[in-house]
Design a protein around this motif. Structure first.
Motif, PDB file in Angstrom:
ATOM      1  N   VAL A  48      29.286 -83.371 -10.711  1.00 58.23           N
ATOM      2  CA  VAL A  48      29.697 -82.312 -10.779  1.00 58.23           C
ATOM      3  C   VAL A  48      31.307 -83.656 -11.547  1.00 58.23           C
ATOM      4  CG1 VAL A  48      31.616 -81.859  -9.085  1.00 58.23           C
ATOM      5  CG2 VAL A  48      29.427 -81.366  -8.623  1.00 58.23           C
ATOM      6  N   ALA A  86      35.289 -82.543 -12.574  1.00 62.27           N
ATOM      7  CA  ALA A  86      35.721 -81.675 -12.238  1.00 62.27           C
ATOM      8  C   ALA A  86      37.554 -81.478 -13.445  1.00 62.27           C
ATOM      9  CB  ALA A  86      37.591 -82.220 -10.739  1.00 62.27           C
ATOM     10  N   LEU A 119      32.774 -73.466 -12.958  1.00 59.84           N
ATOM     11  CA  LEU A 119      33.811 -72.211 -11.259  1.00 59.84           C
ATOM     12  C   LEU A 119      35.345 -72.871 -12.064  1.00 59.84           C
ATOM     13  CD1 LEU A 119      32.041 -73.223  -8.489  1.00 59.84           C
ATOM     14  CD2 LEU A 119      31.777 -71.439  -9.743  1.00 59.84           C
ATOM     15  N   THR A 136      37.954 -71.553  -9.089  1.00 62.80           N
ATOM     16  CA  THR A 136      37.586 -70.749  -7.584  1.00 62.80           C
ATOM     17  C   THR A 136      38.518 -71.074  -6.287  1.00 62.80           C
ATOM     18  OG1 THR A 136      35.475 -70.585  -8.671  1.00 62.80           O
ATOM     19  CG2 THR A 136      35.168 -69.940  -6.138  1.00 62.80           C
ATOM     20  N   ASP A 137      39.087 -72.186  -6.012  1.00 60.66           N
ATOM     21  CA  ASP A 137      39.399 -72.239  -4.596  1.00 60.66           C
ATOM     22  C   ASP A 137      40.739 -71.514  -5.169  1.00 60.66           C
ATOM     23  OD1 ASP A 137      40.216 -74.283  -6.910  1.00 60.66           O
ATOM     24  OD2 ASP A 137      41.144 -75.392  -6.117  1.00 60.66           O
ATOM     25  N   ALA A 191      33.439 -74.653  -0.293  1.00 59.84           N
ATOM     26  CA  ALA A 191      32.840 -75.623  -0.825  1.00 59.84           C
ATOM     27  C   ALA A 191      31.568 -75.526  -0.918  1.00 59.84           C
ATOM     28  CB  ALA A 191      34.258 -77.271  -0.430  1.00 59.84           C
ATOM     29  N   VAL A 204      29.357 -74.231  -2.356  1.00 53.94           N
ATOM     30  CA  VAL A 204      29.146 -74.979  -4.021  1.00 53.94           C
ATOM     31  C   VAL A 204      28.236 -76.319  -3.702  1.00 53.94           C
ATOM     32  CG1 VAL A 204      30.353 -76.238  -5.613  1.00 53.94           C
ATOM     33  CG2 VAL A 204      31.415 -74.682  -5.300  1.00 53.94           C
ATOM     34  N   CYS A 244      27.628 -78.712 -12.365  1.00 59.47           N
ATOM     35  CA  CYS A 244      28.788 -78.474 -12.152  1.00 59.47           C
ATOM     36  C   CYS A 244      30.395 -78.026 -12.727  1.00 59.47           C
ATOM     37  CB  CYS A 244      28.743 -77.834 -10.341  1.00 59.47           C
ATOM     38  SG  CYS A 244      29.960 -77.096 -10.033  1.00 59.47           S
ATOM     39  N   LEU A 270      34.098 -77.517 -11.958  1.00 57.03           N
ATOM     40  CA  LEU A 270      35.048 -77.381 -11.552  1.00 57.03           C
ATOM     41  C   LEU A 270      36.464 -77.247 -12.073  1.00 57.03           C
ATOM     42  CD1 LEU A 270      34.354 -78.906  -7.438  1.00 57.03           C
ATOM     43  CD2 LEU A 270      33.373 -76.178  -8.275  1.00 57.03           C
ATOM     44  N   THR A 321      40.308 -76.741 -11.985  1.00 61.02           N
ATOM     45  CA  THR A 321      41.294 -76.310 -10.218  1.00 61.02           C
ATOM     46  C   THR A 321      42.279 -76.966 -11.201  1.00 61.02           C
ATOM     47  OG1 THR A 321      41.558 -76.924  -8.133  1.00 61.02           O
ATOM     48  CG2 THR A 321      40.281 -78.820  -9.805  1.00 61.02           C
ATOM     49  N   LEU A 361      39.975 -78.693  -3.309  1.00 64.46           N
ATOM     50  CA  LEU A 361      38.799 -78.091  -3.405  1.00 64.46           C
ATOM     51  C   LEU A 361      38.205 -79.668  -3.734  1.00 64.46           C
ATOM     52  CD1 LEU A 361      36.507 -76.312  -3.472  1.00 64.46           C
ATOM     53  CD2 LEU A 361      37.144 -76.424  -5.563  1.00 64.46           C
ATOM     54  N   PRO A 376      33.990 -84.543  -6.482  1.00 62.45           N
ATOM     55  CA  PRO A 376      33.594 -84.890  -7.889  1.00 62.45           C
ATOM     56  C   PRO A 376      33.286 -86.369  -8.162  1.00 62.45           C
ATOM     57  CG  PRO A 376      35.999 -85.258  -7.887  1.00 62.45           C
ATOM     58  CD  PRO A 376      35.350 -84.585  -6.543  1.00 62.45           C
TER      59      PRO A 376
END
Ligand SMILES: Nc1ncnc2c1ncn2[C@@H]1O[C@H](COP(=O)(O)OP(=O)(O)O)[C@@H](O)[C@H]1O
Ligand SMILES: [Mg+2]
Lengths: 256, 440
Positions: A36, A38, A176, A179-180, A192, A195, A205, A207, A209, A214, A220
């Motif tokens: 994951v 970020a 995403l 999304t937060d 969360a 996800v 994934c 993310l 942000t 999140l 992450p």
């Protein structure tokens, strides 16, 4: 953690401009399955541009660089082909489509993926059962199914709907985009949870942000900071906390 | 203003006169209409509001009423709509064998050919004493008046139960070289009367028919009319259609038009909101493909205070078609408190297609709320991308969005079976993505 030989997503020296304005300036990023990532960064740094380019939105000019997905040239694929091969974009601003109902879109999307894999269309009854189960997870009411896609949804409902679509589609690579943002703490936890339920060694994934909030719930593996169209800094989750504390200015200045 | 065209109309009229019923006032009305038409001539593309209409076919076709048609079978007609009485007219003449008469004490439908003059609703004939120079927009109605041999005179009285349900089917079967079809409707709703009316114009076979229809609507106080009009003539047909309506105080008129057929179609809709709080919804869908011309002109006049208009147009032009909607709203000096909304949208579905939507407002008083939006464009890019990003085929996504676009009007059609038939018909032109309907 043993790194698999080819990353799921490999972005190399990506340069993108919109209407003659350079937005991404040599962005390099690799995402392996099971990870994951970020991507954080100040407003206007190019996060959504990156997300859109990965999903194949028209209107962006790729002036240099490459993107490979599962070892193939992602940029050569049409948006619908990317989706069918397991790339999912959760929109920062999900689009309202009155007149097309949610269940229709979900079913059409799932069948598109199944067709790609040579599978028959979903059984309507089983499918509905599956969707209802995921809806429960996302705290979405039953009446939602027959409503128009995102029609009259609140900001939070739209974001939960994006995650619902992701859960139903089970993409290999989920991107995403904020999304937060705009969620209260309860909705954030629901998102969360959605996800996290999809985290697996076969998937990855990304993310996007603006805040680290999140990341308290979806932890992450790697945090990237995007500044003026390139990755200015990389780190583990503590980087997100540092950004929260110190703001973005110091990274921006360092990158200057 | 005698032109070669009007001269020919007069000549054809003189030759046909023997075949046209002569009875009393009817003959006078014909002569008066013809005189008015001769004086003013048919509109030309130089007339305001006529520049998009295709008037060229008029040079070739014949104006005399078509000779008696081959009998049709009931199976040539669309499926009956449950609960609706049906009156069928073939090339303008009533066909009792194909019809299912209305059984209602509240309403009477009389074929005009059989109607004694006294039965014809007096207020339903504004063309009866035409001005020497009839407005261009109403001249095709004069042509109809001069030549029509039959039609439907409808009177609905006030009643307390369910609204009266009535379907009129006008079938064109003759080729324009042999004669024309003149559908005619004279509709009168008494105070508080309620009617659901379906009016279809269709073809039997694929003849290049000429249809010139005229409809007059007179809504009494507090009357309610839901009027569904479906034009689905064959691909080579030419149709001119004139609807003239008057809406009295507290009356409610919902007019839905779906225009899909014909090579060349022109619809003129003139609605006068004559009484306080008269309420009008005018919603039109037009589809053009190939080299079709779909031209609609709607003129709504607010002549009394506190009346309301909602006007919606959704048009799709593909191929080399030309689609136009010109929506004019005139707010008279007495019409304070007017509330009018126009939402006119056109979709270009091909590089060679043309579409034009034009809202026009003329306001002669203060204290009105008039809003209008008019857009012409391609499909919404962000909606399209959203659907593609979920893996939908571009072809399917585009069709879906075209349906969404039309749905603004189609969804308002309250008669379920009719809506189903209309959606099926629309799907022939804009194929509906599989399972869209099933899952809704
Ligand atoms: N369609 C567009 N046309 C012109 N400029 C754009 C367009 N989309 C984005 N930009 C510009 O690109 C920059 C990056 O935008 P974006 O990718 O949305 O940033 P972020 O998501 O990080 O806030 C901004 O300066 C924005 O104004
Ligand atoms: Mg953004």
């Amino acid at each position: 953690m043993t790194a698999s030989p080819t990353p799921l997503l490999a972005i190399n020296d990506l340069h993108v401009s919109v209407e003659g304005k350079q937005i991404l300036n040599g962005l390099t990023l690799q995402v392996r399955v099971g990870e994951v990532h970020a991507i954080m960064g100040p407003n206007g740094s190019g996060k959504s541009t990156l997300a859109h380019v990965l999903a194949g939105r028209p209107g962006y000019e790729i002036t240099a660089g490459t993107v490979s997905y599962e070892g193939c040239d992602l940029l050569a694929l049409a948006p619908e082909e990317r989706a069918r091969q397991g790339v999912f974009l959760g929109f920062q601003y999900p689009v309202e489509i009155p007149g097309v109902n949610n269940v229709y879109l979900l079913k059409a999307a799932v069948n598109a993926v199944r067709k790609q894999r040579g599978l028959p269309e979903v059984d309507a009854f089983e499918f509905l059962g599956l969707v209802r189960e995921k809806m429960k997870l996302m705290h979405i009411e039953d009446s939602f199914l027959s409503r128009g896609v995102n029609e009259g949804f609140s900001g939070g409902e739209k974001k939960r709907n994006e995650v619902l679509q992701m859960l139903v589609l089970e993409p290999r690579l989920a991107i995403l985009d904020e999304t937060d943002s705009g969620l209260d703490i309860d909705a954030l936890k629901v998102v969360a949870g959605g996800v996290n339920s999809l985290r697996s060694p076969e998937r990855a994934c990304v993310l996007v942000t603006h805040y680290q909030r999140l990341l308290e719930y979806v932890v992450p593996d790697i945090v990237h900071v995007l500044v003026r169209g390139r990755i200015a800094r990389r780190g583990d989750r503590t980087l997100a906390l540092e950004l929260e504390r110190r703001g973005y200015d110091w990274v921006t200045e360092e990158a200057a | 203003m005698s032109t070669p065209l009007t001269a020919r109309i007069v000549e054809e009229h003189a030759n046909a006169f023997r075949a046209l019923p002569l009875a009393g006032a009817a003959a006078t009305r014909r002569r008066t209409a013809l005189a008015a038409l001769t004086a003013s001539g048919l509109p030309t593309s130089r007339d305001e509001n006529w520049k998009y209409a295709n008037l060229r076919p008029l040079e070739r076709l014949r104006f005399i009423p078509a000779p008696a048609a081959q009998p049709l079978a009931a199976t040539d007609l669309p499926a009956a709509i449950p609960g609706f009485a049906r009156y069928v007219f073939v090339d303008g003449a009533f066909a009792p064998a194909l019809s299912a008469a209305l059984h209602s004490t509240a309403a009477a439908v009389t074929p005009l050919a059989a109607a004694p003059d006294g039965d014809r609703a007096p207020a339903a004939m504004p063309a009866q004493t035409p001005a020497p120079h009839a407005p261009a927009d109403e001249r095709f109605a004069l042509l109809n008046e001069a030549f029509a041999t039959d039609g439907a005179a409808i009177r609905v009285a006030a009643h307390h139960d369910e609204p009266v349900r009535l379907e009129l089917v006008f079938v064109a079967s003759a080729d324009a070289l042999t004669g024309a079809s003149y559908p005619r409707v004279e509709l009168h709703l008494d105070s508080q009367a309620q009617l659901l009316l379906i009016e279809r114009h269709m073809s039997a076979g694929a003849q290049a028919s000429f249809v010139n229809s005229a409809v007059t609507v007179d809504l009494g106080r507090g009357a309610t009319l839901h009027h569904y009009r479906l034009q689905e003539l064959a691909a080579r047909a030419t149709v001119f259609d004139t609807l003239i309506a008057t809406v009295a105080r507290d009356a409610c008129y919902r007019l839905y038009g779906i225009s899909i057929g014909a090579q060349s179609a022109r619809s003129t809709l003139a609605v006068r909101l004559a009484g306080e709080r008269a309420d009008l919804t005018l919603a039109v869908v037009a589809l053009g493909d190939r080299q079709q011309v779909q031209d609609i002109f709607a003129r709504v006049e607010h002549a009394a205070p506190g009346a309301r208009t909602e006007q919606i147009f959704r048009g799709i032009s593909a191929g080399r078609a030309r689609v136009a909607f010109n929506g004019k709203i005139v707010v008279g000096s007495e019409a304070h408190g007017t509330d009018s909304r126009q939402s006119l949208r056109g979709l270009l579905a091909g590089p060679e297609a043309e579409i034009d939507v034009r809202p026009q407002l003329e306001i002669y008083t203060d204290e009105v709320r008039c809003s209008h939006g008019a857009t012409v464009g391609k499909l919404d890019e962000s909606m399209l991308f959203y659907l593609l990003s979920r893996g939908l085929e571009p072809e399917v996504a585009q069709r879906l969005l075209k349906w969404v676009f039309l749905e603004d009007v189609v969804a308002k059609i309250g008669v379920a079976e009719l809506r189903r038939q209309i959606e099926e018909r629309l799907a022939q032109q804009v194929p509906e993505p599989a399972a869209r309907a099933e899952s809704t």
